[in-house]
Design a protein around this motif. Structure first.
Motif, PDB file in Angstrom:
ATOM      1  N   ARG A  35      13.975   9.083 -16.451  1.00  0.00           N
ATOM      2  CA  ARG A  35      13.185   8.084 -15.733  1.00  0.00           C
ATOM      3  C   ARG A  35      13.595   6.670 -16.117  1.00  0.00           C
ATOM      4  N   LEU A  36      13.791   6.433 -17.413  1.00  0.00           N
ATOM      5  CA  LEU A  36      14.177   5.095 -17.875  1.00  0.00           C
ATOM      6  C   LEU A  36      15.578   4.734 -17.386  1.00  0.00           C
ATOM      7  N   ALA A  37      16.468   5.707 -17.359  1.00  0.00           N
ATOM      8  CA  ALA A  37      17.819   5.443 -16.844  1.00  0.00           C
ATOM      9  C   ALA A  37      17.750   4.999 -15.394  1.00  0.00           C
ATOM     10  N   HIS A  38      16.919   5.655 -14.611  1.00  0.00           N
ATOM     11  CA  HIS A  38      16.768   5.303 -13.197  1.00  0.00           C
ATOM     12  C   HIS A  38      16.138   3.914 -13.045  1.00  0.00           C
ATOM     13  N   GLN A  39      15.075   3.656 -13.824  1.00  0.00           N
ATOM     14  CA  GLN A  39      14.379   2.364 -13.724  1.00  0.00           C
ATOM     15  C   GLN A  39      15.277   1.203 -14.138  1.00  0.00           C
ATOM     16  N   ALA A  43      23.770   4.114 -14.452  1.00  0.00           N
ATOM     17  CA  ALA A  43      24.433   5.223 -13.759  1.00  0.00           C
ATOM     18  C   ALA A  43      24.779   6.294 -14.790  1.00  0.00           C
ATOM     19  N   ALA A  44      23.702   6.857 -15.375  1.00  0.00           N
ATOM     20  CA  ALA A  44      23.885   7.801 -16.476  1.00  0.00           C
ATOM     21  C   ALA A  44      23.673   9.224 -15.994  1.00  0.00           C
ATOM     22  N   PRO A  45      24.367  10.185 -16.604  1.00  0.00           N
ATOM     23  CA  PRO A  45      24.133  11.581 -16.258  1.00  0.00           C
ATOM     24  C   PRO A  45      22.678  11.981 -16.526  1.00  0.00           C
ATOM     25  N   SER A 171      23.894  11.091 -22.091  1.00  0.00           N
ATOM     26  CA  SER A 171      23.499  10.014 -21.171  1.00  0.00           C
ATOM     27  C   SER A 171      23.942   8.631 -21.627  1.00  0.00           C
ATOM     28  N   GLY A 172      24.406   8.518 -22.874  1.00  0.00           N
ATOM     29  CA  GLY A 172      24.924   7.241 -23.356  1.00  0.00           C
ATOM     30  C   GLY A 172      23.954   6.488 -24.244  1.00  0.00           C
ATOM     31  N   PRO A 173      24.494   5.554 -25.064  1.00  0.00           N
ATOM     32  CA  PRO A 173      23.671   4.836 -26.039  1.00  0.00           C
ATOM     33  C   PRO A 173      22.603   3.946 -25.418  1.00  0.00           C
ATOM     34  N   ALA A 174      22.867   3.372 -24.254  1.00  0.00           N
ATOM     35  CA  ALA A 174      21.874   2.483 -23.634  1.00  0.00           C
ATOM     36  C   ALA A 174      20.614   3.268 -23.278  1.00  0.00           C
TER      37      ALA A 174
END
Length: 313
Positions: A35-39, A43-45, A171-174
């Motif tokens: 959810r946070l990646a989308h918000q 562009a994370a898996p 999904s990556g460090p961010a």
């Protein structure tokens, strides 16, 4: 999320006795990361959790990782469900990263995959684990040991640290940092030895050595010598040294250091005393010497330890 972004499925094994807070907490952690990646426009898996109660349910599911969570019973009752170890080996052979938290390491060790690997589990389970599984190399100072295709985590709540580690990987460090901030947890820098309290072995059956241990508990802040300890035990020095290390797993000097550091930890947590005063109270004339031993043992300076653990700060 772009259609081309990959997605990863992480299986969480809900074996009998598994800590359900960890099972469902991990799923919440992964869902929040997505959810946070989308918000935040990353562009994370996508990482999704899948609860496994039987491996046959997931034969067609390609897992990126498989987690064996902790058990509140203090162990993994893998005998009650045949095929768990074989199922873990199957997913590992198919490319899944296999992971354990706390007592989950016992089930993971049943697979044989940990032999020759450096791993961790809860510090209170270390002796039992080492006796049961001599193949793995145990390092209980570490909260997380990431050995590529195998990741082990120490404490009962270390599922949070493990979950963040997998979010970072897939999904990556961010996204991992955003998830850690949302849950108000420290994403890195913790070690199990910050929390490890000294628990001397007292059930070894050697009464003269146990007598010395009790004596050290009362008198360990005084000037202590090997001849003095041998006299308390009623043994010759060479016999005392051999029997003490066999019974406790430590040399007398190492045992005394652990005992004094443990008392220093207690005073840092419960009193406003300056460290020089604490050093004197636990038997060190040179506070610098205790400071070095304290940091080597706990991984923190006395000031860092007090800041982290004292309710008085």
């Amino acid at each position: 999320m772009p259609p081309s972004s990959p997605s990863y499925t992480i299986g969480v094994l809900a074996y009998p006795g598994a800590q359900l807070a960890a099972v469902y907490g991990l799923l919440d952690l992964f869902a929040t990361a997505n959810r946070l990646a989308h918000q935040n426009g990353h562009a994370a898996p996508q990482v999704s959790g899948l609860i496994l109660d039987r491996f046959v349910d997931a034969k067609t599911e390609k897992l990126a990782a498989l987690i064996v969570p902790p058990s509140l019973d203090g162990g993994a009752p893998y005998e009650a469900v045949p095929g768990l170890a074989a199922g873990i080996r199957h997913h590992h052979a198919e490319g899944a990263v296999v992971c354990s938290v706390c007592a989950g390491a016992f089930l993971l060790a049943e697979t044989g995959l940990l032999d020759g690997r450096t791993v961790t589990t809860h510090w209170a389970l270390a002796d039992r684990f080492a006796e049961t599984y001599p193949g793995p190399l145990l390092d209980i100072d570490k909260l997380i040991i990431d050995d590529g295709d195998i990741v082990t985590a120490g404490g009962l709540m270390a599922w949070v640290d493990l979950g963040l580690r997998l979010i970072d990987r897939f999904s990556g460090p961010a996204v991992m940092q955003a998830t850690a901030r949302f849950f108000l947890v420290d994403p890195s820098g913790r070690e199990q030895r910050f929390y490890h309290t000294f628990q001397p072995r007292l059930d070894h059956g050697d009464a003269p050595i146990r007598k010395v241990q009790h004596w050290l508990q009362r008198r360990g802040n005084e000037a202590v010598t090997v001849p003095g300890m041998a006299a308390v035990a009623g043994l010759g020095e060479r016999t005392f040294l051999r029997r003490f290390q066999k019974a406790t797993g430590l040399k007398p000097s190492e045992y005394l250091q652990h005992l004094r550091v443990s008392k220093a930890r207690d005073l840092l947590e419960s009193s406003p005393l300056a460290f020089d005063q604490i050093a004197w109270r636990v038997g060190y004339e040179d506070s610098g010497a205790l400071r070095r031993v304290f940091q080597k043992t706990t991984g923190l300076t006395p000031g860092e330890y007090r800041k982290r653990f004292s309710p008085l700060i």
